[in-house]
Design a protein around this motif. Structure first.
Motif, PDB file in Angstrom:
ATOM      1  N   GLN A   1       0.824  -1.208   0.000  1.00 46.97           N
ATOM      2  CA  GLN A   1       0.000   0.000   0.000  1.00 46.97           C
ATOM      3  C   GLN A   1       0.859   1.260   0.000  1.00 46.97           C
ATOM      4  OE1 GLN A   1      -2.377  -0.528   3.516  1.00 46.97           O
ATOM      5  NE2 GLN A   1      -4.018  -1.578   2.421  1.00 46.97           N
ATOM      6  N   LEU A   2       2.013   1.173   0.653  1.00 44.89           N
ATOM      7  CA  LEU A   2       2.913   2.319   0.709  1.00 44.89           C
ATOM      8  C   LEU A   2       3.825   2.398  -0.513  1.00 44.89           C
ATOM      9  CD1 LEU A   2       3.956   2.133   4.464  1.00 44.89           C
ATOM     10  CD2 LEU A   2       2.357   3.747   3.412  1.00 44.89           C
ATOM     11  N   GLY A   3       3.731   1.424  -1.410  1.00 42.78           N
ATOM     12  CA  GLY A   3       4.584   1.408  -2.590  1.00 42.78           C
ATOM     13  C   GLY A   3       5.990   0.929  -2.291  1.00 42.78           C
ATOM     14  N   LEU A   4       6.148   0.209  -1.194  1.00 35.91           N
ATOM     15  CA  LEU A   4       7.456  -0.297  -0.796  1.00 35.91           C
ATOM     16  C   LEU A   4       7.626  -1.742  -1.249  1.00 35.91           C
ATOM     17  CD1 LEU A   4       7.488   1.135   2.831  1.00 35.91           C
ATOM     18  CD2 LEU A   4       8.754   1.996   0.861  1.00 35.91           C
ATOM     19  N   PRO A   5       8.867  -2.187  -1.354  1.00 34.95           N
ATOM     20  CA  PRO A   5       9.111  -3.575  -1.745  1.00 34.95           C
ATOM     21  C   PRO A   5       8.680  -4.565  -0.660  1.00 34.95           C
ATOM     22  CG  PRO A   5      11.154  -2.281  -1.763  1.00 34.95           C
ATOM     23  CD  PRO A   5      10.082  -1.419  -1.201  1.00 34.95           C
ATOM     24  N   GLU A   6       8.657  -5.815  -1.023  1.00 38.21           N
ATOM     25  CA  GLU A   6       8.321  -6.915  -0.106  1.00 38.21           C
ATOM     26  C   GLU A   6       9.272  -6.906   1.093  1.00 38.21           C
ATOM     27  OE1 GLU A   6       6.361 -10.719   0.743  1.00 38.21           O
ATOM     28  OE2 GLU A   6       5.915  -9.242  -0.798  1.00 38.21           O
ATOM     29  N   PRO A   7       8.736  -6.925   2.322  1.00 35.61           N
ATOM     30  CA  PRO A   7       9.620  -6.930   3.491  1.00 35.61           C
ATOM     31  C   PRO A   7      10.215  -8.311   3.769  1.00 35.61           C
ATOM     32  CG  PRO A   7       7.326  -6.897   4.193  1.00 35.61           C
ATOM     33  CD  PRO A   7       7.328  -6.811   2.689  1.00 35.61           C
ATOM     34  N   SER A   8      11.396  -8.307   4.305  1.00 33.84           N
ATOM     35  CA  SER A   8      12.026  -9.519   4.826  1.00 33.84           C
ATOM     36  C   SER A   8      11.496  -9.692   6.246  1.00 33.84           C
ATOM     37  CB  SER A   8      13.544  -9.337   4.838  1.00 33.84           C
ATOM     38  OG  SER A   8      14.158 -10.365   5.567  1.00 33.84           O
ATOM     39  N   ILE A   9      10.755 -10.760   6.489  1.00 34.46           N
ATOM     40  CA  ILE A   9      10.092 -10.950   7.781  1.00 34.46           C
ATOM     41  C   ILE A   9      10.998 -11.704   8.749  1.00 34.46           C
ATOM     42  CG2 ILE A   9       8.076 -11.883   8.972  1.00 34.46           C
ATOM     43  CD1 ILE A   9       7.320  -9.691   7.007  1.00 34.46           C
ATOM     44  N   HIS A  10      11.128 -11.144   9.953  1.00 32.30           N
ATOM     45  CA  HIS A  10      11.896 -11.762  11.043  1.00 32.30           C
ATOM     46  C   HIS A  10      10.918 -11.998  12.183  1.00 32.30           C
ATOM     47  CE1 HIS A  10      15.720 -10.694   9.089  1.00 32.30           C
ATOM     48  NE2 HIS A  10      14.958  -9.742   8.579  1.00 32.30           N
ATOM     49  N   LEU A  11      11.028 -13.149  12.842  1.00 34.20           N
ATOM     50  CA  LEU A  11      10.063 -13.401  13.898  1.00 34.20           C
ATOM     51  C   LEU A  11      10.625 -14.219  15.043  1.00 34.20           C
ATOM     52  CD1 LEU A  11       8.677 -16.530  13.634  1.00 34.20           C
ATOM     53  CD2 LEU A  11       7.927 -15.478  11.531  1.00 34.20           C
ATOM     54  N   ASP A  12       9.951 -14.060  16.157  1.00 34.88           N
ATOM     55  CA  ASP A  12      10.187 -14.843  17.361  1.00 34.88           C
ATOM     56  C   ASP A  12       8.814 -15.327  17.808  1.00 34.88           C
ATOM     57  OD1 ASP A  12      13.045 -14.684  17.944  1.00 34.88           O
ATOM     58  OD2 ASP A  12      12.701 -12.534  18.182  1.00 34.88           O
ATOM     59  N   ASN A  13       8.446 -16.514  17.395  1.00 31.68           N
ATOM     60  CA  ASN A  13       7.131 -17.061  17.689  1.00 31.68           C
ATOM     61  C   ASN A  13       7.215 -17.939  18.929  1.00 31.68           C
ATOM     62  OD1 ASN A  13       4.466 -17.824  17.570  1.00 31.68           O
ATOM     63  ND2 ASN A  13       4.601 -18.808  15.575  1.00 31.68           N
ATOM     64  N   GLY A  14       6.402 -17.643  19.929  1.00 28.38           N
ATOM     65  CA  GLY A  14       6.360 -18.426  21.150  1.00 28.38           C
ATOM     66  C   GLY A  14       7.322 -17.945  22.216  1.00 28.38           C
ATOM     67  N   LEU A  15       7.886 -16.759  22.033  1.00 26.22           N
ATOM     68  CA  LEU A  15       8.885 -16.253  22.981  1.00 26.22           C
ATOM     69  C   LEU A  15       8.383 -15.003  23.690  1.00 26.22           C
ATOM     70  CD1 LEU A  15      12.040 -16.705  20.744  1.00 26.22           C
ATOM     71  CD2 LEU A  15      11.185 -18.238  22.516  1.00 26.22           C
ATOM     72  N   ARG A  16       8.635 -14.941  24.998  1.00 30.07           N
ATOM     73  CA  ARG A  16       8.293 -13.762  25.791  1.00 30.07           C
ATOM     74  C   ARG A  16       9.294 -12.648  25.495  1.00 30.07           C
ATOM     75  NH1 ARG A  16       4.890 -14.804  30.204  1.00 30.07           N
ATOM     76  NH2 ARG A  16       4.550 -17.007  30.584  1.00 30.07           N
ATOM     77  N   SER A  17       8.851 -11.412  25.639  1.00 27.54           N
ATOM     78  CA  SER A  17       9.742 -10.292  25.333  1.00 27.54           C
ATOM     79  C   SER A  17      10.898 -10.187  26.315  1.00 27.54           C
ATOM     80  CB  SER A  17       8.964  -8.969  25.290  1.00 27.54           C
ATOM     81  OG  SER A  17       8.477  -8.615  26.560  1.00 27.54           O
ATOM     82  N   ARG A  18      10.781 -10.741  27.506  1.00 29.33           N
ATOM     83  CA  ARG A  18      11.865 -10.670  28.498  1.00 29.33           C
ATOM     84  C   ARG A  18      12.922 -11.754  28.302  1.00 29.33           C
ATOM     85  NH1 ARG A  18      13.082  -6.065  30.908  1.00 29.33           N
ATOM     86  NH2 ARG A  18      11.307  -5.169  31.938  1.00 29.33           N
ATOM     87  N   GLY A  19      12.641 -12.753  27.502  1.00 24.57           N
ATOM     88  CA  GLY A  19      13.625 -13.818  27.278  1.00 24.57           C
ATOM     89  C   GLY A  19      14.489 -13.530  26.067  1.00 24.57           C
ATOM     90  N   PRO A  20      15.376 -14.459  25.756  1.00 20.17           N
ATOM     91  CA  PRO A  20      16.184 -14.301  24.530  1.00 20.17           C
ATOM     92  C   PRO A  20      15.271 -14.245  23.300  1.00 20.17           C
ATOM     93  CG  PRO A  20      16.950 -16.157  25.860  1.00 20.17           C
ATOM     94  CD  PRO A  20      15.664 -15.687  26.467  1.00 20.17           C
TER      95      PRO A  20
END
Length: 143
Positions: free
Chosen positions: A46-65
């Protein structure tokens, strides 16, 4: 593609702006993460930007690694990305001060942080990016 300027970034040539997205979810969520990936990709389009490279941490609390965030921060520090798309600063940390500090580090490396607009924002009429990223005043429970 017509000449476009996005917040000072020249996107005349495809691939010249490097976009990343970051997602974190707790507890682990197979289906919801895909929905959020789609939302990040759609917002970039929508912003006319290229496809983003997605990085994720699935199942992890923000206080942990957070290996996905750590890897992303290394790439941002090396200048690999110009824009980071996130659903909200809570993905970086559910604690406002910590989330703000992480946003500050990212922007300090020259990478702009854009928060996706709310899905049901009253009066939301288009994909215009927010002028500045606002941190939520009271984050909910650990996400």
């Amino acid at each position: 593609m017509a000449e476009e300027k996005f917040m000072g970034l020249d996107i005349i040539e495809p691939g010249t702006v490097r976009i990343a997205g970051y997602l974190r979810c707790f507890p682990f969520d197979v289906w919801g993460m895909e929905t959020h990936r789609i939302a990040l990709r759609r917002y970039a389009r929508q912003l006319g930007l290229p496809e983003p490279s997605i990085h994720l941490d699935n199942g992890l609390r923000s206080r942990g690694p957070l290996p996905g965030l750590e890897r992303l921060m290394d790439l941002v520090a090396c200048g690999s990305f110009d824009v980071l798309l996130i659903p909200g600063p809570f993905v970086l940390s559910v604690h406002d001060l910590e989330a703000s500090a992480i946003v500050g580090r990212i922007t300090g490396f020259g990478c702009r942080v854009l928060e996706l607009p709310p899905l049901h924002a009253t009066g939301h009429s288009g994909p215009e990016p927010p002028g500045s990223m606002a941190l939520p005043s009271a984050p909910g429970a650990e996400r």
